[in-house]
Scaffold this motif. Structure first.
Motif, short mmCIF file in Angstrom:
data_model
loop_
_atom_site.label_atom_id
_atom_site.label_comp_id
_atom_site.label_asym_id
_atom_site.label_seq_id
_atom_site.Cartn_x
_atom_site.Cartn_y
_atom_site.Cartn_z
N GLY A 1 0.79 -1.23 0.00
CA GLY A 1 0.00 0.00 0.00
C GLY A 1 0.81 1.27 0.00
O GLY A 1 0.25 2.37 0.06
N GLY A 2 2.14 1.14 -0.04
CA GLY A 2 2.98 2.33 -0.06
C GLY A 2 3.09 2.93 -1.45
O GLY A 2 2.47 2.48 -2.41
N GLU A 3 3.92 3.97 -1.56
CA GLU A 3 4.11 4.63 -2.85
C GLU A 3 4.83 3.71 -3.83
O GLU A 3 5.65 2.89 -3.42
CB GLU A 3 4.95 5.90 -2.67
N PRO A 4 4.54 3.86 -5.12
CA PRO A 4 5.30 3.08 -6.11
C PRO A 4 6.79 3.41 -6.03
O PRO A 4 7.18 4.56 -5.85
CB PRO A 4 4.71 3.55 -7.45
N ASN A 5 7.62 2.37 -6.12
CA ASN A 5 9.08 2.52 -6.16
C ASN A 5 9.66 3.14 -4.90
O ASN A 5 10.72 3.76 -4.93
CB ASN A 5 9.51 3.34 -7.38
N VAL A 6 8.96 2.99 -3.76
CA VAL A 6 9.46 3.51 -2.48
C VAL A 6 9.39 2.39 -1.44
O VAL A 6 8.36 1.73 -1.30
CB VAL A 6 8.66 4.73 -2.00
N TRP A 7 10.50 2.22 -0.72
CA TRP A 7 10.56 1.24 0.37
C TRP A 7 11.03 1.95 1.63
O TRP A 7 12.01 2.71 1.60
CB TRP A 7 11.55 0.11 0.03
N ARG A 8 10.32 1.72 2.73
CA ARG A 8 10.69 2.34 4.01
C ARG A 8 10.93 1.25 5.05
O ARG A 8 10.12 0.33 5.20
CB ARG A 8 9.58 3.28 4.50
N VAL A 9 12.03 1.40 5.77
CA VAL A 9 12.36 0.49 6.87
C VAL A 9 12.56 1.32 8.13
O VAL A 9 13.36 2.28 8.12
CB VAL A 9 13.63 -0.33 6.58
N SER A 10 11.87 0.99 9.21
CA SER A 10 11.99 1.72 10.47
C SER A 10 13.18 1.20 11.27
O SER A 10 13.53 0.02 11.18
CB SER A 10 10.71 1.56 11.30
N PRO A 11 13.80 2.06 12.06
CA PRO A 11 14.90 1.59 12.91
C PRO A 11 14.37 0.64 13.98
O PRO A 11 13.31 0.89 14.58
CB PRO A 11 15.46 2.88 13.52
N SER A 12 15.07 -0.45 14.20
CA SER A 12 14.63 -1.44 15.20
C SER A 12 15.75 -2.43 15.44
O SER A 12 16.72 -2.50 14.67
CB SER A 12 13.37 -2.18 14.73
N ALA A 13 15.58 -3.22 16.48
CA ALA A 13 16.50 -4.34 16.73
C ALA A 13 16.03 -5.53 15.90
O ALA A 13 14.84 -5.83 15.83
CB ALA A 13 16.51 -4.70 18.21
#
Length: 456
Positions: A239-251
């Motif tokens: 469901g995100g934007e086309p050609n965009v990947w987001r990763v949140s900081p985490s362990a």
């Protein structure tokens, strides 16, 4: 010492005199093994890789991580009980995360996953990490990773080449945040940033700008494995934007991962069933996978075979006829050499499209396939983004591999139907498929390296 053994002698590709009937156990996936190694090295607790692939590329990855301080213990596991155990048996690697540090020297060979996945890891290390590799590695693009890491706060010395050799001056952490890259030459640029992103202070937002992305299944594999390790990933598919990947900081969590068979490395064996009108079974073929090699079920069926997937694995049966195909391989480009080999033996023309990026792989695969098949009497022409293959009667001759494992296996496929094919440096298959000549001979029921097989 890791490295590709030098076997420059000409290997006589065995000729099949009848339908192949075999079960071939294919080693683990290189793509899964190397992603699993990186994620485990960045985790907050130890983890396991079961049934990992032991090949040049994966041993280079493991040794590179060791040079930066990660503990990797190779064991033969057995059924156990208790925390962290697995009912699986066989070879296993236990990965013990530690503080990443330099100075370190990383030898990448000609492994795209090593040269691209590890610079972001090195940016998290405390100290300089030097990257070097085979001569061909100097020609493979790295600018997407280098430029992105600089935007995200890393310091890299590459003398402006955008390629190896280079030094990443790790500062023990990386800011992260948003970055734009052109990954049209390799999806590994995206995967490289995503794999380390949970350890970046701000995570990462990778926005691809440029032509269509090749090999999207490999990015999906990266995302799936990140999520299994506990990372929060937002993707176009979710469901995100086309050609965009987001990763949140985490362990990241240490996991116990069983590596799937390498489905792309199953290709020559399935092709053997198609070429000879035989039947080959690959045990443990997964019902659900992100591996590009799963597309072989549909592609080879369209070229004249049939397949059945059961709990035991995949059984592929050739019909005795090979049909040409017009197919877009942009998502599964690594399958192109094997498909081209089969197409050269077909009863009609084939057009392989969407694979212009193969000119930047281990070698220029489009030029190499064209030259080598044509020198055996074929009729292959390069197009802007692929190959046009018009079947012609082929004859024996030397098939050069250019230190490219998939060129070697493509030659072996042709050799099943064409007497006198001799493969230069078949040992290059050790990059991802150790002991290929033995596996091939075993499938045919003949000694490795023997003269062309003739069976009644």
């Amino acid at each position: 010492m890791t490295g590709n053994p030098v076997h420059t002698a000409l290997w006589p590709a065995p000729l099949a005199s009848g339908p192949v009937e075999a079960t071939v156990t294919v080693p683990g996936s290189k793509s899964v093994t190397n992603r699993g190694l990186v994620l485990a090295a960045l985790s907050s607790e130890p983890g396991w890789l079961r049934r990992p692939l032991r090949s040049r590329d994966t041993l280079l990855m493991a040794e590179a991580l060791r040079t930066m301080g990660v503990g990797i213990e190779e064991t033969v596991s057995s059924a156990t009980s208790g925390a962290g155990s697995s009912p699986d048996t066989g070879e296993a690697w236990r990965i013990i995360p530690a503080g990443l540090h330099g100075p370190a020297a990383v030898e990448v060979g000609n492994a795209g996953t090593v040269m691209r996945f590890l610079p972001p890891v090195a940016a998290l290390a405390d100290g300089p990490v030097r990257f070097d590799g085979d001569p061909r590695a100097y020609e493979r693009p790295l600018h997407g990773v280098i430029d992105a890491l600089r935007t995200l706060g890393a310091r890299i010395d590459d003398d402006g080449r955008g390629a190896l050799p280079m030094t990443v001056h790790g500062g023990g952490a990386l800011d992260g945040g948003p970055v734009e890259i052109d990954a049209s030459s390799s999806s590994q640029f995206v995967s490289a940033l995503l794999l380390s992103a949970p350890r970046f202070n701000q995570g990462v937002e990778v926005r691809h700008v440029g032509r269509a992305l090749p090999s999207l299944p490999h990015i999906r594999m990266t995302v799936d494995m990140l999520r299994v390790a506990g990372a929060a990933v937002d993707t176009p598919e979710s469901g995100g934007e086309p050609n965009v990947w987001r990763v949140s900081p985490s362990a990241l969590l240490g996991r116990d991962l069983v590596v799937e068979p390498d489905l792309s490395n199953a290709q020559p064996f399935l092709a053997a069933a198609l070429v000879t009108g035989g039947r080959v079974t690959i045990p443990d073929w997964p019902r659900r996978t992100t591996q590009p090699g799963d597309a072989l079920r549909e592609i080879f069926t369209d070229m004249g075979g049939s397949c059945e997937l059961t709990d035991e694995g995949l059984t592929f049966t050739g019909s005795g006829r090979i049909h040409g195909i017009d197919v877009d391989l942009s998502e599964v480009g690594e399958l192109t050499p094997g498909i081209a080999a089969v197409a050269a033996l077909a009863d009609s023309e084939s057009v392989l499209r969407g694979v212009a990026h193969l000119r930047l792989h281990e070698t220029d695969r489009l030029a190499a396939l064209t030259k080598e098949i044509n020198e055996l009497g074929g009729d292959v022409t390069e197009t802007e983004d692929g190959l046009r293959i018009r079947p012609r009667p082929l004859h024996g001759g030397v098939f050069h591999t250019y230190d490219d494992h998939r060129l070697a296996t493509a030659a072996a496929i042709i050799g099943l139907a064409v007497e006198g094919v001799r493969v230069e440096n078949v040992g290059t298959t050790a990059k991802t498929l150790p002991d290929f000549p033995d596996l091939w001979a075993g499938m045919l029921g003949s000694p490795a390296g023997a003269a062309p097989v003739r069976r009644g």
